[in-house]
Motif scaffolding. Sequence first.
Motif, PDB file in Angstrom:
ATOM      1  N   GLY A 180      29.983  34.955  20.611  1.00 35.62           N
ATOM      2  CA  GLY A 180      30.254  34.387  19.300  1.00 35.62           C
ATOM      3  C   GLY A 180      29.755  35.235  18.153  1.00 35.62           C
ATOM      4  N   ILE A 181      28.458  35.505  18.113  1.00 36.54           N
ATOM      5  CA  ILE A 181      27.872  36.235  16.990  1.00 36.54           C
ATOM      6  C   ILE A 181      28.425  37.652  16.903  1.00 36.54           C
ATOM      7  CG2 ILE A 181      25.725  37.250  16.119  1.00 36.54           C
ATOM      8  CD1 ILE A 181      24.270  34.744  17.119  1.00 36.54           C
ATOM      9  N   GLY A 182      28.359  38.385  17.996  1.00 38.73           N
ATOM     10  CA  GLY A 182      28.767  39.789  17.983  1.00 38.73           C
ATOM     11  C   GLY A 182      30.226  39.982  17.642  1.00 38.73           C
ATOM     12  N   THR A 183      31.119  39.181  18.233  1.00 41.60           N
ATOM     13  CA  THR A 183      32.547  39.343  17.982  1.00 41.60           C
ATOM     14  C   THR A 183      32.915  38.872  16.586  1.00 41.60           C
ATOM     15  OG1 THR A 183      32.949  39.066  20.349  1.00 41.60           O
ATOM     16  CG2 THR A 183      34.845  38.822  18.882  1.00 41.60           C
ATOM     17  N   CYS A 184      32.241  37.844  16.096  1.00 43.74           N
ATOM     18  CA  CYS A 184      32.430  37.415  14.709  1.00 43.74           C
ATOM     19  C   CYS A 184      32.112  38.547  13.739  1.00 43.74           C
ATOM     20  CB  CYS A 184      31.545  36.204  14.422  1.00 43.74           C
ATOM     21  SG  CYS A 184      31.381  35.771  12.677  1.00 43.74           S
ATOM     22  N   LEU A 185      31.021  39.257  13.983  1.00 43.76           N
ATOM     23  CA  LEU A 185      30.609  40.337  13.088  1.00 43.76           C
ATOM     24  C   LEU A 185      31.544  41.545  13.184  1.00 43.76           C
ATOM     25  CD1 LEU A 185      26.741  40.140  13.618  1.00 43.76           C
ATOM     26  CD2 LEU A 185      28.015  39.470  11.566  1.00 43.76           C
ATOM     27  N   VAL A 186      32.036  41.835  14.385  1.00 43.86           N
ATOM     28  CA  VAL A 186      32.970  42.954  14.554  1.00 43.86           C
ATOM     29  C   VAL A 186      34.292  42.665  13.855  1.00 43.86           C
ATOM     30  CG1 VAL A 186      34.388  44.217  16.223  1.00 43.86           C
ATOM     31  CG2 VAL A 186      31.962  43.865  16.674  1.00 43.86           C
ATOM     32  N   GLU A 187      34.795  41.451  14.027  1.00 39.15           N
ATOM     33  CA  GLU A 187      36.121  41.118  13.510  1.00 39.15           C
ATOM     34  C   GLU A 187      36.087  40.493  12.123  1.00 39.15           C
ATOM     35  OE1 GLU A 187      38.179  38.856  16.484  1.00 39.15           O
ATOM     36  OE2 GLU A 187      38.002  40.440  18.001  1.00 39.15           O
ATOM     37  N   GLY A 188      34.900  40.129  11.645  1.00 40.83           N
ATOM     38  CA  GLY A 188      34.766  39.598  10.297  1.00 40.83           C
ATOM     39  C   GLY A 188      35.498  38.295  10.054  1.00 40.83           C
ATOM     40  N   ARG A 189      35.489  37.402  11.029  1.00 43.54           N
ATOM     41  CA  ARG A 189      36.187  36.127  10.888  1.00 43.54           C
ATOM     42  C   ARG A 189      35.476  35.049  11.695  1.00 43.54           C
ATOM     43  NH1 ARG A 189      39.560  34.883  15.394  1.00 43.54           N
ATOM     44  NH2 ARG A 189      39.639  36.564  16.951  1.00 43.54           N
ATOM     45  N   GLN A 190      35.729  33.793  11.330  1.00 47.71           N
ATOM     46  CA  GLN A 190      35.158  32.698  12.115  1.00 47.71           C
ATOM     47  C   GLN A 190      35.811  32.677  13.486  1.00 47.71           C
ATOM     48  OE1 GLN A 190      36.531  29.678   9.271  1.00 47.71           O
ATOM     49  NE2 GLN A 190      37.589  28.656  10.949  1.00 47.71           N
ATOM     50  N   ILE A 191      35.024  32.288  14.480  1.00 44.71           N
ATOM     51  CA  ILE A 191      35.518  32.419  15.847  1.00 44.71           C
ATOM     52  C   ILE A 191      34.791  31.449  16.766  1.00 44.71           C
ATOM     53  CG2 ILE A 191      33.856  34.180  16.564  1.00 44.71           C
ATOM     54  CD1 ILE A 191      36.190  35.615  17.976  1.00 44.71           C
ATOM     55  N   CYS A 192      35.484  31.028  17.815  1.00 42.54           N
ATOM     56  CA  CYS A 192      34.870  30.243  18.882  1.00 42.54           C
ATOM     57  C   CYS A 192      35.039  31.010  20.186  1.00 42.54           C
ATOM     58  CB  CYS A 192      35.518  28.857  18.986  1.00 42.54           C
ATOM     59  SG  CYS A 192      34.934  27.899  20.409  1.00 42.54           S
ATOM     60  N   ILE A 193      33.951  31.248  20.882  1.00 42.45           N
ATOM     61  CA  ILE A 193      33.993  31.864  22.217  1.00 42.45           C
ATOM     62  C   ILE A 193      33.515  30.793  23.185  1.00 42.45           C
ATOM     63  CG2 ILE A 193      33.153  33.709  23.697  1.00 42.45           C
ATOM     64  CD1 ILE A 193      34.948  34.700  21.475  1.00 42.45           C
ATOM     65  N   HIS A 194      34.454  30.259  23.947  1.00 43.87           N
ATOM     66  CA  HIS A 194      34.198  29.096  24.800  1.00 43.87           C
ATOM     67  C   HIS A 194      34.019  29.522  26.260  1.00 43.87           C
ATOM     68  CE1 HIS A 194      34.273  24.973  26.099  1.00 43.87           C
ATOM     69  NE2 HIS A 194      35.406  25.088  26.761  1.00 43.87           N
ATOM     70  N   ARG A 195      32.831  29.365  26.757  1.00 42.54           N
ATOM     71  CA  ARG A 195      32.504  29.573  28.171  1.00 42.54           C
ATOM     72  C   ARG A 195      33.072  30.869  28.771  1.00 42.54           C
ATOM     73  NH1 ARG A 195      33.046  23.115  29.663  1.00 42.54           N
ATOM     74  NH2 ARG A 195      31.098  22.523  28.654  1.00 42.54           N
ATOM     75  N   GLU A 196      34.134  30.755  29.604  1.00 45.45           N
ATOM     76  CA  GLU A 196      34.639  31.936  30.308  1.00 45.45           C
ATOM     77  C   GLU A 196      35.252  32.989  29.392  1.00 45.45           C
ATOM     78  OE1 GLU A 196      35.175  28.888  31.280  1.00 45.45           O
ATOM     79  OE2 GLU A 196      34.438  28.705  33.336  1.00 45.45           O
ATOM     80  N   GLU A 197      35.334  32.714  28.098  1.00 44.46           N
ATOM     81  CA  GLU A 197      35.817  33.729  27.161  1.00 44.46           C
ATOM     82  C   GLU A 197      34.744  34.784  26.890  1.00 44.46           C
ATOM     83  OE1 GLU A 197      39.070  31.127  24.594  1.00 44.46           O
ATOM     84  OE2 GLU A 197      37.012  31.285  23.882  1.00 44.46           O
TER      85      GLU A 197
END
Length: 317
Positions: free
Chosen positions: A127-144
């Motif tokens: 969640g945190i890392g990919t949000c910062l890379v892509e600059g957008r709100q995001i949900c990373i759910h379990r197996e994602e």
Amino acid sequence: MRKYQRHSAEVIKKSHSKSTGSALVTSWRRSALKFELDPAEDYRPERLTEAELSLRRDAIGKFLHLATPQLDQVFKLVGLPGRNVLLSDADGVVVDQRIHTADTRQFQEWDLWPGANWSEAVQGTNGIGTCLVEGRQICIHREEHFRTRNIDMSCMVAPIWGPDGRLLAALDVTSARDDQDEHSNSLILSHVANVARTIEAMNFRACYPDARIIFASKDGSDPAMLLAVDRDDLVIGATLTARRALGLEREGDITHVPAADLLESDADLAEQGFYSAERVVLTRALARAGGNVSAAARLLGIGRTTMYRRMARAGLG
């Protein structure tokens, strides 16, 4: 055990696939190929020491002071047992959190703790890392998640942008609850995104204490779409959403432009509380002319001598 093995195999397969794939697969591919991470590796990076963490907190001290009550508010609303409210800096390092005491051991084992680095380069898709890379709100759910050790959690994260248009932090709610589903993820993410915008707007106002702060959106629907304007009606600051909407510089200082040139009309300025003082008229003309007095005089339809006389009367050097 089979669940983790299947996940690792799926991540490796899709990461090395030549097909374009989804945004999630793109993140998996970055994790595997760019950062050379192994999804099956039970890697736990060292946390920052208290001294190192203190330095990071000090670097954004005023921002943290503003964000603290908002973290409390988020935790009060969504902080059921098994959930963790986190704030990271722009590098993905956790600088603050809110949890229930009974959850301490679990979240410490998962490294969801102040001083832990959750950048994508260290943890892979999260969640945190990919949000910062892509600059957008995001949900990373379990197996994602990229790493198998992280697939029992769900992360709902929104970025917080600084007054210079650069990423400043990320606000995250991580859940380890068994009943966490896509519907609850969506509700939490919506709230996290709203609070992130509120923090962003509060920080922007605090960074321009002597400026007039106006909404760049006519309906005021986005609380973080703001302009900072000086007494001469020149824009001296803008939030990221305002920069994007009005075609301003993507990052860094704003090249002084009249607010009237960004809003639809002088009537809009009047609604925002501006007045047609001679100083404002002259300053606008000079800004539009790039500081060239002769060109500014031509824009106003007056002579150069008259322009200088009016500038002197208005206190403009």
